[in-house]
Design a protein around this motif. Structure first.
Motif, PDB file in Angstrom:
ATOM      1  N   ALA A  50      -9.114  -0.397   1.341  1.00 51.15           N
ATOM      2  CA  ALA A  50      -9.398  -0.734   0.310  1.00 51.15           C
ATOM      3  C   ALA A  50      -8.708  -0.119  -1.067  1.00 51.15           C
ATOM      4  O   ALA A  50      -8.178  -0.313  -1.874  1.00 51.15           O
ATOM      5  N   GLU A  51      -9.173   1.378  -0.261  1.00 48.94           N
ATOM      6  CA  GLU A  51      -8.663   2.154  -1.428  1.00 48.94           C
ATOM      7  C   GLU A  51      -7.315   2.441  -2.295  1.00 48.94           C
ATOM      8  O   GLU A  51      -7.003   2.841  -3.094  1.00 48.94           O
ATOM      9  N   LYS A  52      -6.274   1.638  -0.781  1.00 51.99           N
ATOM     10  CA  LYS A  52      -4.933   2.297  -0.527  1.00 51.99           C
ATOM     11  C   LYS A  52      -4.131   0.419  -1.448  1.00 51.99           C
ATOM     12  O   LYS A  52      -2.906   0.061  -1.716  1.00 51.99           O
ATOM     13  N   CYS A  53      -5.174   0.070  -0.947  1.00 57.16           N
ATOM     14  CA  CYS A  53      -4.658  -1.665  -1.592  1.00 57.16           C
ATOM     15  C   CYS A  53      -3.913  -1.302  -3.510  1.00 57.16           C
ATOM     16  O   CYS A  53      -4.755  -1.671  -3.995  1.00 57.16           O
ATOM     17  N   PRO A  54      -2.037  -2.058  -3.272  1.00 59.84           N
ATOM     18  CA  PRO A  54      -2.003  -1.480  -4.762  1.00 59.84           C
ATOM     19  C   PRO A  54      -2.596  -2.000  -5.790  1.00 59.84           C
ATOM     20  O   PRO A  54      -2.558  -2.064  -7.032  1.00 59.84           O
ATOM     21  N   SER A  55      -3.544  -3.636  -5.403  1.00 62.47           N
ATOM     22  CA  SER A  55      -3.797  -4.602  -6.806  1.00 62.47           C
ATOM     23  C   SER A  55      -5.334  -4.448  -6.808  1.00 62.47           C
ATOM     24  O   SER A  55      -6.417  -4.923  -7.101  1.00 62.47           O
ATOM     25  N   GLN A  56      -5.783  -3.545  -5.907  1.00 64.68           N
ATOM     26  CA  GLN A  56      -7.088  -2.961  -5.707  1.00 64.68           C
ATOM     27  C   GLN A  56      -8.192  -4.521  -5.131  1.00 64.68           C
ATOM     28  O   GLN A  56      -8.975  -4.600  -6.198  1.00 64.68           O
ATOM     29  N   ALA A  57      -7.520  -5.500  -4.564  1.00 65.77           N
ATOM     30  CA  ALA A  57      -8.057  -6.402  -4.368  1.00 65.77           C
ATOM     31  C   ALA A  57      -8.558  -7.007  -3.637  1.00 65.77           C
ATOM     32  O   ALA A  57     -10.176  -7.551  -2.958  1.00 65.77           O
ATOM     33  N   VAL A  58      -8.793  -5.869  -2.427  1.00 64.81           N
ATOM     34  CA  VAL A  58      -9.759  -5.465  -1.227  1.00 64.81           C
ATOM     35  C   VAL A  58     -11.113  -4.900  -1.631  1.00 64.81           C
ATOM     36  O   VAL A  58     -10.885  -3.826  -2.629  1.00 64.81           O
ATOM     37  N   LEU A  59     -12.189  -6.063  -1.554  1.00 67.36           N
ATOM     38  CA  LEU A  59     -13.420  -5.497  -1.993  1.00 67.36           C
ATOM     39  C   LEU A  59     -14.178  -4.814  -0.420  1.00 67.36           C
ATOM     40  O   LEU A  59     -14.828  -6.488   0.389  1.00 67.36           O
TER      41      LEU A  59
END
Length: 62
Positions: A50-59
């Motif tokens: 979640a922290e590394k998701c470049p689009s911040q899509a993992v919630l």
């Protein structure tokens, strides 16, 4: 804690599926949480994805 992927924010880097293939898959150009794996938000690897998701899509939430 629940984990999900916001499809409207996801732009298909597949970073989540690469980092934690036991929880995330890449389908039709988007990351998704595997059925039955929604309650893995407390897992340190899922939190890192979640922290590394470049689009911040993992919630991660309750």
């Amino acid at each position: 804690m629940k984990v999900s992927v916001d499809r409207s924010a996801c732009y298909g880097s597949a970073e989540c599926a690469y980092r934690v293939p036991s929880v995330f898959v890449f389908v039709d150009g988007y990351g998704e949480v595997l059925p039955g794996r929604e309650d893995t938000g407390d897992d340190p690897e899922v939190r890192e994805a979640a922290e590394k998701c470049p689009s911040q899509a993992v919630l991660i939430g309750e």
